[in-house]
Design a protein around this motif. Structure first.
Motif, PDB file in Angstrom:
ATOM      1  N   ALA A 117      19.361   3.597  -4.316  1.00 55.59           N
ATOM      2  CA  ALA A 117      19.873   3.480  -2.957  1.00 55.59           C
ATOM      3  C   ALA A 117      19.613   2.104  -2.354  1.00 55.59           C
ATOM      4  O   ALA A 117      19.029   1.219  -2.986  1.00 55.59           O
ATOM      5  N   LEU A 118      20.051   1.934  -1.105  1.00 55.95           N
ATOM      6  CA  LEU A 118      19.826   0.696  -0.377  1.00 55.95           C
ATOM      7  C   LEU A 118      18.335   0.379  -0.310  1.00 55.95           C
ATOM      8  O   LEU A 118      17.924  -0.762  -0.528  1.00 55.95           O
ATOM      9  N   CYS A 119      17.543   1.370  -0.004  1.00 59.23           N
ATOM     10  CA  CYS A 119      16.087   1.265  -0.096  1.00 59.23           C
ATOM     11  C   CYS A 119      15.650   2.294  -1.134  1.00 59.23           C
ATOM     12  O   CYS A 119      15.447   3.470  -0.814  1.00 59.23           O
ATOM     13  N   PRO A 120      15.529   1.892  -2.387  1.00 59.36           N
ATOM     14  CA  PRO A 120      15.277   2.843  -3.476  1.00 59.36           C
ATOM     15  C   PRO A 120      13.986   3.635  -3.279  1.00 59.36           C
ATOM     16  O   PRO A 120      13.004   3.119  -2.730  1.00 59.36           O
ATOM     17  N   THR A 121      14.000   4.863  -3.733  1.00 59.55           N
ATOM     18  CA  THR A 121      12.796   5.696  -3.690  1.00 59.55           C
ATOM     19  C   THR A 121      12.289   6.014  -5.086  1.00 59.55           C
ATOM     20  O   THR A 121      11.217   6.589  -5.240  1.00 59.55           O
ATOM     21  N   GLU A 174       5.384   9.015   2.334  1.00 62.80           N
ATOM     22  CA  GLU A 174       6.677   9.078   2.985  1.00 62.80           C
ATOM     23  C   GLU A 174       7.596   7.950   2.522  1.00 62.80           C
ATOM     24  O   GLU A 174       7.188   6.803   2.421  1.00 62.80           O
ATOM     25  N   VAL A 175       8.846   8.304   2.273  1.00 65.87           N
ATOM     26  CA  VAL A 175       9.853   7.303   1.905  1.00 65.87           C
ATOM     27  C   VAL A 175      10.432   6.718   3.194  1.00 65.87           C
ATOM     28  O   VAL A 175      10.258   7.283   4.277  1.00 65.87           O
ATOM     29  N   PRO A 176      11.099   5.570   3.124  1.00 62.80           N
ATOM     30  CA  PRO A 176      11.659   4.953   4.328  1.00 62.80           C
ATOM     31  C   PRO A 176      12.636   5.873   5.057  1.00 62.80           C
ATOM     32  O   PRO A 176      13.535   6.448   4.434  1.00 62.80           O
ATOM     33  N   GLU A 220      11.054   7.356 -11.717  1.00 60.26           N
ATOM     34  CA  GLU A 220       9.659   7.446 -11.266  1.00 60.26           C
ATOM     35  C   GLU A 220       9.584   7.210  -9.756  1.00 60.26           C
ATOM     36  O   GLU A 220      10.199   6.278  -9.242  1.00 60.26           O
ATOM     37  N   PRO A 221       8.835   8.025  -9.023  1.00 58.39           N
ATOM     38  CA  PRO A 221       8.716   7.828  -7.572  1.00 58.39           C
ATOM     39  C   PRO A 221       8.083   6.474  -7.258  1.00 58.39           C
ATOM     40  O   PRO A 221       7.093   6.075  -7.880  1.00 58.39           O
ATOM     41  N   LEU A 222       8.658   5.767  -6.302  1.00 55.52           N
ATOM     42  CA  LEU A 222       8.129   4.463  -5.909  1.00 55.52           C
ATOM     43  C   LEU A 222       7.059   4.562  -4.829  1.00 55.52           C
ATOM     44  O   LEU A 222       6.159   3.730  -4.763  1.00 55.52           O
ATOM     45  N   ALA A 244       0.816  -1.218   0.000  1.00 57.95           N
ATOM     46  CA  ALA A 244       0.000   0.000   0.000  1.00 57.95           C
ATOM     47  C   ALA A 244       0.848   1.267   0.000  1.00 57.95           C
ATOM     48  O   ALA A 244       0.366   2.338  -0.394  1.00 57.95           O
ATOM     49  N   HIS A 245       2.092   1.161   0.432  1.00 61.58           N
ATOM     50  CA  HIS A 245       2.957   2.346   0.475  1.00 61.58           C
ATOM     51  C   HIS A 245       3.568   2.666  -0.889  1.00 61.58           C
ATOM     52  O   HIS A 245       4.005   3.796  -1.120  1.00 61.58           O
ATOM     53  N   PHE A 246       3.602   1.666  -1.759  1.00 65.24           N
ATOM     54  CA  PHE A 246       4.153   1.904  -3.093  1.00 65.24           C
ATOM     55  C   PHE A 246       3.085   2.495  -4.018  1.00 65.24           C
ATOM     56  O   PHE A 246       1.885   2.262  -3.832  1.00 65.24           O
ATOM     57  N   VAL A 247       3.529   3.224  -5.013  1.00 66.90           N
ATOM     58  CA  VAL A 247       2.610   3.788  -6.002  1.00 66.90           C
ATOM     59  C   VAL A 247       1.809   2.665  -6.639  1.00 66.90           C
ATOM     60  O   VAL A 247       0.597   2.771  -6.844  1.00 66.90           O
ATOM     61  N   SER A 248       2.479   1.556  -6.959  1.00 66.31           N
ATOM     62  CA  SER A 248       1.803   0.365  -7.462  1.00 66.31           C
ATOM     63  C   SER A 248       2.727  -0.834  -7.290  1.00 66.31           C
ATOM     64  O   SER A 248       3.963  -0.684  -7.336  1.00 66.31           O
ATOM     65  N   PRO A 249       2.172  -2.033  -7.098  1.00 64.24           N
ATOM     66  CA  PRO A 249       3.017  -3.230  -7.017  1.00 64.24           C
ATOM     67  C   PRO A 249       3.832  -3.448  -8.286  1.00 64.24           C
ATOM     68  O   PRO A 249       4.979  -3.895  -8.232  1.00 64.24           O
ATOM     69  N   TRP A 250       3.226  -3.130  -9.446  1.00 65.47           N
ATOM     70  CA  TRP A 250       3.951  -3.306 -10.704  1.00 65.47           C
ATOM     71  C   TRP A 250       5.191  -2.422 -10.746  1.00 65.47           C
ATOM     72  O   TRP A 250       6.280  -2.880 -11.121  1.00 65.47           O
ATOM     73  N   LEU A 251       5.050  -1.178 -10.346  1.00 67.23           N
ATOM     74  CA  LEU A 251       6.184  -0.263 -10.358  1.00 67.23           C
ATOM     75  C   LEU A 251       7.271  -0.755  -9.406  1.00 67.23           C
ATOM     76  O   LEU A 251       8.464  -0.634  -9.696  1.00 67.23           O
ATOM     77  N   ALA A 252       6.859  -1.321  -8.282  1.00 67.86           N
ATOM     78  CA  ALA A 252       7.817  -1.807  -7.297  1.00 67.86           C
ATOM     79  C   ALA A 252       8.549  -3.063  -7.774  1.00 67.86           C
ATOM     80  O   ALA A 252       9.569  -3.441  -7.197  1.00 67.86           O
ATOM     81  N   ARG A 253       8.043  -3.695  -8.818  1.00 67.77           N
ATOM     82  CA  ARG A 253       8.681  -4.888  -9.377  1.00 67.77           C
ATOM     83  C   ARG A 253       9.288  -4.633 -10.754  1.00 67.77           C
ATOM     84  O   ARG A 253       9.974  -5.496 -11.302  1.00 67.77           O
TER      85      ARG A 253
END
Length: 267
Positions: free
Chosen positions: A90-94, A106-108, A100-102, A31-40
Protein backbone atom coordinates in the motif's frame (compact mmCIF):
# COMPACT_ATOMS: atom_id res chain seq x y z
CA UNK A 1 18.30 19.08 -2.75
CA UNK A 2 16.94 18.65 0.77
CA UNK A 3 17.87 16.26 3.54
CA UNK A 4 15.66 13.60 1.95
CA UNK A 5 15.13 14.62 -1.70
CA UNK A 6 17.94 14.64 -4.26
CA UNK A 7 17.56 16.40 -7.62
CA UNK A 8 20.36 16.31 -10.18
CA UNK A 9 19.45 18.50 -13.15
CA UNK A 10 20.65 17.68 -16.63
CA UNK A 11 19.78 19.01 -20.06
CA UNK A 12 19.01 15.76 -21.91
CA UNK A 13 15.30 14.98 -22.47
CA UNK A 14 15.29 12.26 -19.82
CA UNK A 15 14.26 12.11 -16.17
CA UNK A 16 15.14 9.05 -14.11
CA UNK A 17 12.88 8.53 -11.10
CA UNK A 18 14.27 6.65 -8.10
CA UNK A 19 11.34 6.16 -5.75
CA UNK A 20 12.55 3.11 -3.82
CA UNK A 21 16.29 3.42 -3.25
CA UNK A 22 15.91 5.33 0.02
CA UNK A 23 16.47 3.75 3.43
CA UNK A 24 15.77 6.75 5.63
CA UNK A 25 13.43 6.33 8.60
CA UNK A 26 12.58 9.61 10.35
CA UNK A 27 13.44 10.13 14.01
CA UNK A 28 10.83 8.71 16.33
CA UNK A 29 9.45 6.30 13.75
CA UNK A 30 11.93 3.41 14.03
CA UNK A 31 10.48 2.26 17.35
CA UNK A 32 7.13 1.57 15.68
CA UNK A 33 8.62 -0.89 13.21
CA UNK A 34 9.35 -4.49 14.13
CA UNK A 35 12.97 -3.72 13.21
CA UNK A 36 14.84 -1.11 11.15
CA UNK A 37 16.24 -3.91 8.98
CA UNK A 38 12.77 -5.19 8.13
CA UNK A 39 11.67 -1.65 7.30
CA UNK A 40 14.54 -1.40 4.80
CA UNK A 41 14.50 -4.97 3.50
CA UNK A 42 12.49 -4.27 0.32
CA UNK A 43 14.49 -1.27 -0.86
CA UNK A 44 15.60 -1.21 -4.50
CA UNK A 45 19.14 -1.80 -3.32
CA UNK A 46 21.93 0.04 -5.15
CA UNK A 47 19.77 1.14 -8.08
CA UNK A 48 20.91 4.73 -7.56
CA UNK A 49 24.50 3.51 -7.99
CA UNK A 50 23.63 1.40 -11.03
CA UNK A 51 22.37 4.49 -12.83
CA UNK A 52 25.03 6.83 -11.49
CA UNK A 53 26.53 7.07 -14.99
CA UNK A 54 23.37 8.75 -16.30
CA UNK A 55 24.35 12.12 -14.83
CA UNK A 56 27.28 12.26 -17.26
CA UNK A 57 24.85 11.53 -20.10
CA UNK A 58 22.84 14.61 -19.19
CA UNK A 59 19.95 12.87 -17.46
CA UNK A 60 17.99 14.48 -14.66
CA UNK A 61 17.59 12.30 -11.56
CA UNK A 62 14.94 12.68 -8.86
CA UNK A 63 15.45 10.47 -5.82
CA UNK A 64 13.84 10.20 -2.41
CA UNK A 65 15.97 8.97 0.50
CA UNK A 66 12.90 7.96 2.52
CA UNK A 67 12.26 4.24 2.91
CA UNK A 68 9.32 2.88 0.98
CA UNK A 69 8.12 1.35 4.27
CA UNK A 70 7.48 4.90 5.53
CA UNK A 71 5.63 5.90 2.37
CA UNK A 72 5.71 4.41 -1.11
CA UNK A 73 5.81 7.29 -3.58
CA UNK A 74 5.03 4.88 -6.44
CA UNK A 75 1.57 3.96 -5.20
CA UNK A 76 -1.79 5.53 -6.01
CA UNK A 77 -2.32 8.22 -3.34
CA UNK A 78 -6.02 7.38 -3.35
CA UNK A 79 -5.19 3.85 -2.21
CA UNK A 80 -6.37 2.05 -5.34
CA UNK A 81 -4.51 -1.16 -6.19
CA UNK A 82 -2.23 -1.06 -9.21
CA UNK A 83 -2.77 -4.77 -9.76
CA UNK A 84 -6.34 -5.70 -8.74
CA UNK A 85 -6.58 -9.29 -7.57
CA UNK A 86 -2.82 -9.62 -7.06
CA UNK A 87 -0.75 -9.18 -3.92
CA UNK A 88 0.89 -5.78 -3.61
CA UNK A 89 1.78 -3.19 -0.97
CA UNK A 90 0.00 0.00 0.00
CA UNK A 91 0.83 3.70 0.07
CA UNK A 92 2.04 3.18 3.63
CA UNK A 93 2.88 -0.54 3.63
CA UNK A 94 2.04 -2.67 6.65
CA UNK A 95 3.86 -5.79 5.45
CA UNK A 96 6.99 -6.68 3.52
CA UNK A 97 6.88 -8.31 0.08
CA UNK A 98 6.98 -11.64 1.90
CA UNK A 99 3.96 -10.73 4.02
CA UNK A 100 5.88 -10.10 7.25
CA UNK A 101 4.26 -7.47 9.53
CA UNK A 102 6.22 -4.22 9.55
CA UNK A 103 4.70 -2.67 12.68
CA UNK A 104 4.93 -3.74 16.30
CA UNK A 105 1.48 -2.51 17.22
CA UNK A 106 -0.81 0.00 15.50
CA UNK A 107 -0.47 0.53 11.75
CA UNK A 108 -0.75 4.06 10.28
CA UNK A 109 -4.30 5.40 10.39
CA UNK A 110 -5.86 7.74 7.82
CA UNK A 111 -4.54 10.83 9.57
CA UNK A 112 -0.99 9.53 9.72
CA UNK A 113 -1.10 8.42 6.09
CA UNK A 114 -2.27 11.91 5.09
CA UNK A 115 0.56 13.48 7.10
CA UNK A 116 3.19 11.29 5.42
CA UNK A 117 1.72 12.00 2.01
CA UNK A 118 1.93 15.76 2.55
CA UNK A 119 5.45 15.54 3.99
CA UNK A 120 7.08 13.25 1.41
CA UNK A 121 4.83 12.00 -1.37
CA UNK A 122 3.58 15.38 -2.59
CA UNK A 123 7.00 17.11 -2.65
CA UNK A 124 8.59 14.17 -4.48
CA UNK A 125 5.98 14.35 -7.22
CA UNK A 126 6.08 18.13 -7.34
CA UNK A 127 9.81 17.86 -8.06
CA UNK A 128 9.32 15.12 -10.65
CA UNK A 129 6.59 17.09 -12.39
CA UNK A 130 8.65 20.29 -12.43
CA UNK A 131 11.64 18.57 -14.03
CA UNK A 132 9.47 16.89 -16.65
CA UNK A 133 7.81 20.20 -17.50
CA UNK A 134 11.20 21.93 -17.75
CA UNK A 135 12.59 19.39 -20.18
CA UNK A 136 9.36 19.02 -22.15
CA UNK A 137 9.41 22.77 -22.77
CA UNK A 138 13.02 22.63 -23.94
CA UNK A 139 12.81 19.56 -26.17
CA UNK A 140 9.21 19.09 -27.23
CA UNK A 141 9.13 15.65 -25.66
CA UNK A 142 10.66 14.00 -22.62
CA UNK A 143 11.07 10.47 -21.29
CA UNK A 144 10.40 9.51 -17.67
CA UNK A 145 12.34 6.35 -16.90
CA UNK A 146 11.15 4.94 -13.58
CA UNK A 147 13.97 2.76 -12.25
CA UNK A 148 13.38 -0.20 -9.95
CA UNK A 149 14.71 -3.57 -8.86
CA UNK A 150 13.52 -6.53 -6.82
CA UNK A 151 14.84 -9.91 -5.77
CA UNK A 152 14.34 -12.60 -8.39
CA UNK A 153 12.01 -14.79 -6.32
CA UNK A 154 9.07 -13.41 -4.34
CA UNK A 155 6.45 -16.19 -4.25
CA UNK A 156 3.83 -13.90 -2.71
CA UNK A 157 4.07 -11.50 -5.67
CA UNK A 158 4.86 -13.68 -8.68
CA UNK A 159 5.50 -17.30 -9.69
CA UNK A 160 8.95 -18.62 -10.49
CA UNK A 161 11.95 -16.48 -11.36
CA UNK A 162 11.52 -12.93 -12.59
CA UNK A 163 13.15 -12.12 -15.95
CA UNK A 164 16.24 -9.93 -15.77
CA UNK A 165 14.56 -6.96 -17.46
CA UNK A 166 10.89 -6.19 -16.82
CA UNK A 167 9.67 -3.36 -19.04
CA UNK A 168 6.39 -1.68 -18.19
CA UNK A 169 4.34 0.68 -20.38
CA UNK A 170 0.87 -0.31 -19.16
CA UNK A 171 0.24 -2.18 -22.36
CA UNK A 172 1.66 0.55 -24.57
CA UNK A 173 -0.45 3.33 -23.05
CA UNK A 174 2.27 5.37 -21.34
CA UNK A 175 4.68 6.00 -24.23
CA UNK A 176 5.04 6.14 -27.98
CA UNK A 177 5.47 2.71 -29.63
CA UNK A 178 8.85 3.89 -30.94
CA UNK A 179 10.21 4.33 -27.41
CA UNK A 180 8.87 0.95 -26.34
CA UNK A 181 10.49 -0.65 -29.40
CA UNK A 182 13.80 1.14 -28.79
CA UNK A 183 14.01 -0.06 -25.19
CA UNK A 184 12.98 -3.60 -26.08
CA UNK A 185 15.57 -3.62 -28.85
CA UNK A 186 18.32 -2.43 -26.51
CA UNK A 187 17.35 -5.09 -23.98
CA UNK A 188 17.24 -7.85 -26.60
CA UNK A 189 20.77 -6.89 -27.68
CA UNK A 190 22.04 -7.76 -24.19
CA UNK A 191 21.03 -11.40 -24.64
CA UNK A 192 19.46 -11.41 -21.18
CA UNK A 193 15.91 -12.58 -20.53
CA UNK A 194 13.19 -9.94 -20.52
CA UNK A 195 9.46 -9.38 -20.65
CA UNK A 196 7.28 -6.49 -21.78
CA UNK A 197 4.24 -5.68 -19.63
CA UNK A 198 4.47 -8.87 -17.62
CA UNK A 199 4.02 -8.94 -13.85
CA UNK A 200 5.19 -5.32 -13.65
CA UNK A 201 3.26 -3.20 -16.16
CA UNK A 202 4.32 0.11 -14.66
CA UNK A 203 3.56 1.62 -11.29
CA UNK A 204 1.52 4.69 -10.43
CA UNK A 205 4.31 7.02 -11.51
CA UNK A 206 4.55 5.55 -15.00
CA UNK A 207 0.79 5.50 -15.45
CA UNK A 208 0.27 8.98 -14.01
CA UNK A 209 2.89 10.81 -16.06
CA UNK A 210 2.77 8.86 -19.30
CA UNK A 211 0.85 11.10 -21.70
CA UNK A 212 2.50 10.51 -25.06
CA UNK A 213 0.05 12.72 -26.97
CA UNK A 214 1.33 15.64 -24.87
CA UNK A 215 5.01 14.77 -25.24
CA UNK A 216 5.44 12.95 -21.91
CA UNK A 217 6.61 9.36 -22.44
CA UNK A 218 6.93 7.13 -19.38
CA UNK A 219 8.43 3.67 -19.03
CA UNK A 220 9.25 1.53 -16.01
CA UNK A 221 12.24 -0.78 -15.75
CA UNK A 222 12.17 -3.41 -13.02
CA UNK A 223 15.47 -5.27 -12.75
CA UNK A 224 15.91 -8.67 -11.15
CA UNK A 225 18.63 -8.06 -8.55
CA UNK A 226 20.59 -11.20 -9.45
CA UNK A 227 21.95 -9.26 -12.42
CA UNK A 228 24.11 -7.06 -10.22
CA UNK A 229 24.37 -8.62 -6.75
CA UNK A 230 24.32 -11.98 -5.00
CA UNK A 231 20.87 -12.96 -3.76
CA UNK A 232 20.93 -15.15 -0.62
CA UNK A 233 18.48 -18.05 -0.56
CA UNK A 234 16.94 -16.51 2.54
CA UNK A 235 17.28 -12.83 3.32
CA UNK A 236 18.43 -12.10 6.87
CA UNK A 237 19.99 -9.20 8.78
CA UNK A 238 23.43 -10.80 8.59
CA UNK A 239 23.41 -11.30 4.80
CA UNK A 240 21.21 -8.58 3.28
CA UNK A 241 21.84 -6.43 1.42
CA UNK A 242 24.89 -7.87 -0.24
CA UNK A 243 27.58 -5.42 -1.43
CA UNK A 244 27.33 -3.49 -4.67
CA UNK A 245 29.78 -4.44 -7.41
CA UNK A 246 30.70 -1.28 -9.36
CA UNK A 247 32.18 -3.49 -12.11
CA UNK A 248 28.94 -5.35 -12.82
CA UNK A 249 28.46 -5.83 -16.60
CA UNK A 250 24.81 -4.81 -16.16
CA UNK A 251 25.89 -1.17 -16.08
CA UNK A 252 27.02 -1.33 -19.71
CA UNK A 253 23.64 -2.80 -20.64
CA UNK A 254 21.86 0.00 -18.82
CA UNK A 255 23.98 2.62 -20.59
CA UNK A 256 22.72 1.28 -23.91
CA UNK A 257 19.12 1.39 -22.71
CA UNK A 258 19.41 4.94 -21.36
CA UNK A 259 21.09 6.07 -24.59
CA UNK A 260 18.14 4.64 -26.53
CA UNK A 261 15.70 6.66 -24.39
CA UNK A 262 17.64 9.87 -24.93
CA UNK A 263 17.93 9.23 -28.68
CA UNK A 264 14.17 8.73 -28.96
CA UNK A 265 13.38 12.03 -27.28
CA UNK A 266 16.10 13.94 -29.13
CA UNK A 267 14.61 13.44 -32.60
Amino acid sequence: MTDWLDIYRGDAPLVIGLPHTGTGIPDGMEAHFVSPWLARKDADWWVDRLYGFAVEMGATIVRTRISRSVIDVNRDPAGRSLYPGQATTALCPTTTFDGEPLYRDEVPDAGEIARRRKRWFDPYHAALSAELDRLRAAHGKVVLYDAHSIVSHVPRLFDGELPQFNIGTDGGVTCDPALEAAVVGAVEATGRCHVLNGRFRGGWTTRHYGRPAEGFHAIQMELAMRGYLTEPVRLAPDNWPTPFDPATPLIDDLKTIIAACIAFASV
